[in-house]
Enzyme design. Structure first.
Site, mmCIF file in Angstrom:
data_model
loop_
_atom_site.group_PDB
_atom_site.id
_atom_site.type_symbol
_atom_site.label_atom_id
_atom_site.label_comp_id
_atom_site.label_asym_id
_atom_site.label_seq_id
_atom_site.Cartn_x
_atom_site.Cartn_y
_atom_site.Cartn_z
ATOM 1 N N CYS A 116 95.798 19.150 6.489
ATOM 2 C CA CYS A 116 95.498 19.073 5.053
ATOM 3 C C CYS A 116 95.218 17.616 4.754
ATOM 4 O O CYS A 116 95.980 16.737 5.179
ATOM 5 C CB CYS A 116 96.676 19.584 4.220
ATOM 6 N N CYS A 156 88.410 18.915 3.094
ATOM 7 C CA CYS A 156 89.427 19.893 2.695
ATOM 8 C C CYS A 156 89.487 20.947 3.787
ATOM 9 O O CYS A 156 88.519 21.698 3.980
ATOM 10 C CB CYS A 156 89.079 20.536 1.352
ATOM 11 N N ASN A 157 90.594 20.992 4.502
ATOM 12 C CA ASN A 157 90.727 21.973 5.577
ATOM 13 C C ASN A 157 90.661 23.401 5.054
ATOM 14 O O ASN A 157 89.996 24.259 5.631
ATOM 15 C CB ASN A 157 92.052 21.757 6.312
ATOM 16 N N THR A 158 91.357 23.666 3.944
ATOM 17 C CA THR A 158 91.437 25.030 3.435
ATOM 18 C C THR A 158 90.061 25.577 3.070
ATOM 19 O O THR A 158 89.785 26.767 3.238
ATOM 20 C CB THR A 158 92.389 25.109 2.228
ATOM 21 N N ALA A 159 89.184 24.710 2.572
ATOM 22 C CA ALA A 159 87.830 25.136 2.217
ATOM 23 C C ALA A 159 87.074 25.706 3.416
ATOM 24 O O ALA A 159 86.155 26.523 3.263
ATOM 25 C CB ALA A 159 87.047 23.977 1.614
ATOM 26 N N THR A 183 98.219 23.822 4.335
ATOM 27 C CA THR A 183 98.543 24.662 3.183
ATOM 28 C C THR A 183 98.813 26.089 3.637
ATOM 29 O O THR A 183 98.389 26.513 4.716
ATOM 30 C CB THR A 183 97.397 24.687 2.164
ATOM 31 N N LYS A 237 99.261 15.313 -4.477
ATOM 32 C CA LYS A 237 98.327 15.682 -5.551
ATOM 33 C C LYS A 237 98.823 15.208 -6.917
ATOM 34 O O LYS A 237 98.017 14.957 -7.819
ATOM 35 C CB LYS A 237 98.093 17.200 -5.572
ATOM 36 N N ASP A 271 91.081 26.003 -6.882
ATOM 37 C CA ASP A 271 92.035 25.833 -5.795
ATOM 38 C C ASP A 271 91.757 26.845 -4.676
ATOM 39 O O ASP A 271 91.688 28.049 -4.906
ATOM 40 C CB ASP A 271 93.467 26.000 -6.315
ATOM 41 N N ARG A 272 91.630 26.340 -3.461
ATOM 42 C CA ARG A 272 91.259 27.176 -2.333
ATOM 43 C C ARG A 272 92.404 28.092 -1.897
ATOM 44 O O ARG A 272 92.211 29.278 -1.654
ATOM 45 C CB ARG A 272 90.824 26.306 -1.139
ATOM 46 N N THR A 273 93.611 27.542 -1.819
ATOM 47 C CA THR A 273 94.761 28.359 -1.417
ATOM 48 C C THR A 273 95.022 29.466 -2.420
ATOM 49 O O THR A 273 95.312 30.616 -2.039
ATOM 50 C CB THR A 273 96.017 27.476 -1.253
#
Length: 234
Positions: free
Chosen positions: A196, A85-88, A127, A167, A49-51
């Site tokens: 996201c 995936c934006n967070t990535a 996120t 999710k 999980d990136r966050t």
């Protein structure tokens, strides 16, 4: 322009991965199978999980797994990488350095789309990890756009929509979404980024208004063009 093969590092999340594959097909100008992109999708649900890692760097680091996937995709013919995936993209510089082929920058492209649309004050729904990284805020500011981040209550609610609904495979209703939209409009946003890709699923299902800029759609269209294909007419 030479046609390129697109590699997609997916599993982040799995449903968004399937959706960008569909959007690439739907947004490509093509009349037959052979006129579509050659796309290789690795729906790698083992990426940490990136966050979780952004908020606590003692958690599992997703970057080595993403880089391994980029190398794997390149080894089987990918000329270009997209990560839905934006967070990535918080780790974009590390990922690009470790990838043997170019990696599209979803957040920069989405900020550019906002600028192209003439946006001045853009809300960011994302996120906690993405917001904490300030990637969207800085990208929008590059274009002279004022980024608008929701308050802590709405931030937490957006996270619930992402993790407890999309999710988890639970549908989001118009009533579920309404408090988010009302809060962002109250902040006088002229555009709102769906930052996201799980929120892109909400957009797909609820058919949200044109005030929203869907980062997954932006990435799909940029991938089509970067690989030497044309966009279908809207």
């Amino acid at each position: 322009m030479k046609k390129r093969t697109l590699g997609i590092i997916g599993g982040v999340g799995p449903l968004a991965t399937m959706f960008i594959g569909e959007m690439i097909v739907r947004r490509t100008k093509a009349q037959r199978d052979q006129e579509h992109l050659h796309t290789i999708i690795d729906n790698d649900t083992n990426i940490p999980d990136r966050t979780a890692f952004i908020l606590d760097n003692t958690k599992d680091n997703p970057v080595p797994v993403i880089i391994e996937d980029a190398n794997k995709l390149a080894s089987i013919g990918a000329d270009m990488i997209a990560i839905p995936c934006n967070t990535a993209h918080t780790f974009y510089n590390e990922i690009e350095k470790g990838s043997p082929v170019p990696v599209l920058h979803m957040i920069c492209e989405t900020a550019k789309r906002a600028a192209d649309l003439g946006a001045k004050r853009v809300g960011i729904l994302a996120t906690t990890g993405t917001l904490t990284s300030r990637m969207y805020q800085e990208a929008l500011e590059t274009y002279g756009i004022t980024p608008v981040v929701p308050d802590n209550e709405i931030k937490a609610y957006v996270m619930s929509i992402i993790y407890d609904y999309v999710k988890a495979g639970k549908d989001v209703t118009v009533e579920d979404w309404q408090p988010i939209e009302e809060a962002m409009l109250a902040l006088q946003c002229d555009r709102i980024v769906l930052g996201c890709t799980e929120l892109s699923i909400v957009n797909r299902d609820l058919k949200l208004s044109d005030i929203y800029i869907d980062s997954l759609i932006v990435l799909a269209e940029c991938a089509i063009l970067a690989c030497g294909y044309e966009l279908a007419e809207s």
